[in-house]
Write an enzyme that holds these catalytic residues in place. Structure first.
Site, mmCIF file in Angstrom:
data_model
loop_
_atom_site.group_PDB
_atom_site.id
_atom_site.type_symbol
_atom_site.label_atom_id
_atom_site.label_comp_id
_atom_site.label_asym_id
_atom_site.label_seq_id
_atom_site.Cartn_x
_atom_site.Cartn_y
_atom_site.Cartn_z
ATOM 1 C CB THR A 160 -18.526 27.528 91.741
ATOM 2 O OG1 THR A 160 -19.579 28.377 91.268
ATOM 3 C CG2 THR A 160 -19.157 26.421 92.569
ATOM 4 C CE1 TYR A 194 -20.164 23.636 88.650
ATOM 5 C CE2 TYR A 194 -21.055 25.757 89.339
ATOM 6 C CZ TYR A 194 -20.002 24.999 88.880
ATOM 7 O OH TYR A 194 -18.786 25.589 88.652
#
Ligand code: UDP
Length: 332
Positions: free
Chosen positions: A117, A141
């Protein structure tokens, strides 16, 4: 030889399954259906419902299929949730990926594609941001995914495993053939939320922060269409099959749109001037994230087909309407 797709019942993994089947590949999906849907997995794929870190499940899969590559999509992906539940995120995203990498190594599965990501970059000092930038995630995250990149890097040095980690920017849109789209009921992603507001499925929407150091004060993101993103995965698979070296690549178009711009496009396409409330910033949001997008083109020969925000919004809108009306095809 089969490709094991974890999270293949979800949004992005589901598009991978479609693309692999379209290409004539054998596909095994491993998904716990926590956020994905069995109906999203075509019958031509083998669906195993279970945990990606469950060794009993792996034994069963290996007894039936020869796995040549793993594409690991299964993960928790909501940034604010990761802030509230870091241990849950590190467990799901990091600990389970470690188990899956060990599974690959132990069973001689040499090719590993990992869904990373842009959140590994945190708050970039400059945009576009290139793969050579020092990762500095600002939320659990991003950290949970970056640790997996590091694990893969270290593992590939000493085992016959090669990997491509693809750092996704903002994935959006839907299958151009209308077979699949983002279907999670409580999805928090901007385009999904905006098309839901446009379709009257929610009472307007909020803009999280209008005081960012960006041209119109709202956050800027690089929205990449989901099939374009998946095309990079198929190229990555080909690269690994040819014995190509491990790679870490951004997946984005190299230009961004603000939250206000996205909302304007959704209003224009839907013809609905839904209510937009200007509210405060959301935890963990960087002001701008735009991909340095050359490397994926140079290393994998990637060429996007849907680099157009209006087209991405049209696809998302069409899919959301199908979901609302229940007019989508259920594969099972
Ligand atoms: N956003 C917003 N309202 C919403 C959902 C998102 O203003 O209802 C903003 C969010 O703060 C961020 C951008 O839209 O600046 C993209 O958010 P999203 O959750 O889609 O993706 P992220 O960049 O967080 O991965």
């Amino acid at each position: 030889m089969a490709i094991l797709v974890t999270g293949g019942a979800g949004y992005i993994g589901g598009h991978m399954v479609l693309a692999l089947l379209d290409a004539g590949e054998e596909v095994v999906v491993l998904d716990d259906l926590s956020t994905g849907f069995a109906w999203a997995v075509p019958k031509a794929a083998h669906l195993v419902v279970g945990d990606v870190a469950d060794s009993a499940q792996w034994k069963e899969i290996l007894a039936k299929h020869r796995i040549e590559a793993i594409a690991h999509f299964a993960a928790k992906i909501v940034v604010p949730d990761s802030v509230a539940d870091p241990l849950g995120y590190y467990f799901s995203n990091t600990v389970k990926a470690r188990a899956l990498a060990e599974f690959a190594v132990r069973n001689g599965i040499k090719n590993f594609i990992f869904s990373s990501t842009a959140a590994v970059y945190g708050e970039p000092a400059v945009n576009p941001i290139f793969e050579t930038a020092q990762p500095a995630p600002i939320n659990p995250y991003g950290r949970s995914k970056l640790m997996v990149e590091w694990m893969l890097e270290d593992t590939a040095k000493v085992h016959s495993l090669s990997y491509v980690a693809l750092r996704y920017f903002n994935v959006a849109g839907a299958d151009p053939k209308g077979r699949l789209g983002q279907s999670t009921p409580n999805a928090t992603h901007l385009i999904k939320v905006a098309v839901q507001a446009a379709l009257g499925m929610r009472a307007g929407m909020d803009v999280f922060g209008t005081d960012y150091p960006t041209p119109d004060g709202t956050c800027v993101r690089d929205y990449i269409q989901v099939s374009d993103l998946i095309a990079a995965h198929l190229l990555a698979l080909g690269h690994l099959r040819r014995g190509g070296e491990s790679l870490v690549l951004n997946c984005g178009y190299g230009h961004g749109n603000s939250v206000r711009e996205v909302i304007d496009v959704v209003k224009e396409i839907s013809g609905n001037d839904f209510e937009v409330r200007l509210t405060g910033r959301r935890a963990g949001d960087p002001a701008a994230l735009v991909a340095g997008a050359q490397a994926v083109r140079e290393r994998l020969g990637w060429k996007p087909s849907y680099n157009d925000l209006a087209e991405i919004v049209r696809q998302a809108y069409r899919w959301e309407r199908k979901l609302r009306d229940g007019t989508f095809a259920r594969a099972r």
